[in-house]
Write an enzyme that holds these catalytic residues in place. Structure first.
Site, PDB file in Angstrom:
ATOM      1  N   CYS A  25      -4.733   2.580  -3.713  1.00  0.00           N
ATOM      2  CA  CYS A  25      -3.497   3.068  -3.080  1.00  0.00           C
ATOM      3  C   CYS A  25      -2.371   2.056  -3.234  1.00  0.00           C
ATOM      4  CB  CYS A  25      -3.714   3.391  -1.602  1.00  0.00           C
ATOM      5  SG  CYS A  25      -4.839   4.739  -1.331  1.00  0.00           S
TER       6      CYS A  25
ATOM      7  N   ASP B 266       2.939  -4.629   8.010  1.00  0.00           N
ATOM      8  CA  ASP B 266       1.708  -3.860   7.856  1.00  0.00           C
ATOM      9  C   ASP B 266       0.544  -4.847   7.945  1.00  0.00           C
ATOM     10  OD1 ASP B 266      -0.579  -2.698   6.873  1.00  0.00           O
ATOM     11  OD2 ASP B 266       0.350  -1.852   5.076  1.00  0.00           O
TER      12      ASP B 266
ATOM     13  N   LYS C 187     -10.634  -0.595  10.060  1.00  0.00           N
ATOM     14  CA  LYS C 187     -10.749  -1.748   9.152  1.00  0.00           C
ATOM     15  C   LYS C 187     -11.108  -3.021   9.914  1.00  0.00           C
ATOM     16  CE  LYS C 187      -7.263   0.106   6.003  1.00  0.00           C
ATOM     17  NZ  LYS C 187      -8.026   0.525   4.826  1.00  0.00           N
TER      18      LYS C 187
ATOM     19  N   GLN D 159      -4.720  -5.295   6.776  1.00  0.00           N
ATOM     20  CA  GLN D 159      -5.726  -6.185   6.169  1.00  0.00           C
ATOM     21  C   GLN D 159      -5.674  -7.586   6.772  1.00  0.00           C
ATOM     22  OE1 GLN D 159      -8.041  -5.040   4.327  1.00  0.00           O
ATOM     23  NE2 GLN D 159      -7.182  -3.093   3.630  1.00  0.00           N
TER      24      GLN D 159
ATOM     25  N   HIS E   4       0.879  -1.180   0.000  1.00  0.00           N
ATOM     26  CA  HIS E   4       0.000   0.000   0.000  1.00  0.00           C
ATOM     27  C   HIS E   4       0.913   1.227   0.000  1.00  0.00           C
ATOM     28  CE1 HIS E   4      -2.768   2.980   1.810  1.00  0.00           C
ATOM     29  NE2 HIS E   4      -3.747   2.191   1.451  1.00  0.00           N
TER      30      HIS E   4
END
Ligand code: PLP
Length: 423
Positions: A381, A217, A243, A220, A140
């Site tokens: 993104c 990261d 999220k 998600q 991202h």
């Protein structure tokens, strides 16, 4: 028309082992009862942000009504209540990601801020001219730009591990790119554009073999699977509350204690100090050192409620349910002539990115919207991912624990409508 969900039964065996009452779960989310253009909402934009359960909404409301005050500063009753709840939320997040101690959890605005914090404190202290920072091609933008900025500021080089045409990191290339100049590695756990679940344990192992610290990261990952930062052995892990069914404006950075406690502050101000004089300021220990100013008190507390919600359902049950749903969606969409899936990694979570021959993704998104179906159309993104596949954009349907096969069927019917319009 016989709907696909009646005709097929993909993934139901795992759902049977872990009964997951999606109809009941849907009742927890007021927004799922909305109608859009007169049609029941089908919300498939969860990778961008999820809807919120009543328990999260209620906790926000309760906090403002019943125990709101600024934290850490007051001796009075309300301030102590709010401080207790804020610190309890930190302990909940600690348990959620398996950190060794609550002080390893820093509340931040979200994933983006967490990465920027690490880049501009840990990164600035570690990376020099001639060094390298390693990321992957499927990041991202928020896991690209802060490292690019760090490299520009220091004279280091950003190295990018390539992906293959299924959307998987090429591990041999990844390993080759790690060398004695690599000072830091950052990687996405689950790609928001492709849904690929990266083999992060393996990648962390490779990086650590070269003494390279790793930031993961996890934006998600956390809504879809159990995460254990100690089992992963990552050095930093970041995610966003919005999220994972929590509020916007709050997220968390996990940092290994020995690294966090050696890092300089990110921002200066109140809360992050031990003592201040014009001659010298002494900084507080983490996490306060990295939480300058009044934090997002209610956001953190409501994030704690989101953690409770996810743990109440069970992360493994969620993973299994969603895995069946993703298989169903993948099979249903790939069976439609003229639909091309972008990202076909063996291990995926939540995301189906696709293109419809002859139709621009933005037009697809607009037509689906008129059918009450919320998807995202764009580069998500992740422009380098789009470049890899030679497309400017994709349509992305991203699933969450409350989506159903009936909703996937509505998406497939919507795709047929797009194809009718574009002939
Ligand atoms: N990383 C990934 C993989 C994401 O999907 C996103 C958001 O889409 C981010 C980082 C940035 O998250 P935020 O905008 O909440 O900071």
């Amino acid at each position: 028309m016989a709907m696909l969900h009646e005709a097929k039964n993909i993934g139901s065996s795992s759902a049977e082992k872990h009964p997951f009452d999606v109809d009941k779960i849907r009742q927890d989310f007021p927004a799922l009862g909305l109608r859009v253009y007169g049609k029941p909402l089908v919300y498939l934009d969860n990778a961008a942000s999820t809807q919120k359960p009543v328990s999260v909404l209620d906790e926000e409301d309760r906090c403002y009504r019943e125990y709101y005050s600024n934290v850490h500063r007051g001796v009075h009753y309300l301030s102590q209540k709010a401080t207790e709840a804020y610190e309890q939320a930190r302990r909940k997040v600690q348990g959620f990601v398996g950190a060794a101690r609550p002080e390893e959890i820093v509340f931040v605005r979200g994933t983006t801020e967490g990465i920027n914090l690490v880049a501009s404190t840990f990164g600035r202290g570690r990376v020099e001219a001639g060094d390298e920072v390693l990321i992957t091609e499927m990041e991202h933008h928020s896991n690209i730009v802060p490292w690019q900025m760090l490299c520009e500021q220091t004279g280091a080089t950003l190295r990018v591990a390539p992906i293959d045409d299924r959307g998987e990191v090429i591990l041999e290339e990844y390993e080759k790119l790690l060398n004695e100049r690599t000072r830091l590695a950052a990687m996405v756990y689950v790609s928001n554009a492709l849904g690929t679940i990266n083999p992060v344990e393996r990648m962390i192992e490779m990086a650590h073999a070269q003494d390279v610290p790793v930031l993961v990261d996890g934006a998600q990952a956390v809504p879809h699977m159990k995460v254990d930062v100690q089992a992963l052995d990552c050095d930093f892990f970041v995610f966003s509350g919005h999220k994972m069914f929590g509020p916007t404006g709050i997220g968390a950075l996990y940092g290994r204690w020995d690294l966090l406690s050696a890092m300089p502050p990110y921002q200066g101000g109140g809360e992050m100090i031990r003592s201040v004089s014009f001659a010298k300021t002494e900084y507080a220990e983490p996490p306060a050192r990295f939480e300058a100013g009044t934090p997002n008190i209610v956001g953190a507390i409501a994030l704690g409620a989101a953690v409770d919600y996810l743990q109440g359902l069970g992360l493994e049950a969620i993973r299994q349910y969603e895995s069946g749903l993703l298989d169903y969606a993948t099979e249903a969409l790939s069976a439609v002539p003229g639909v091309r899936l972008v990202g076909t990694a063996t291990h995926r979570a939540s995301v189906v990115s696709f293109l419809i021959e002859g139709a621009h993704p933005h037009d697809v998104g607009t037509i689906l919207d008129r059918e009450g179906i919320a998807v995202r159309a764009g580069h998500h993104c992740a422009q380098p991912v789009m470049d890899h596949f030679g497309v400017p954009a994709t349509v992305r349907a991203s699933l969450a624990l409350y989506n159903t096969r009936q909703e996937i069927d509505r998406l497939v019917t919507g795709v047929a409508k797009v194809q009718e319009i574009f002939g």
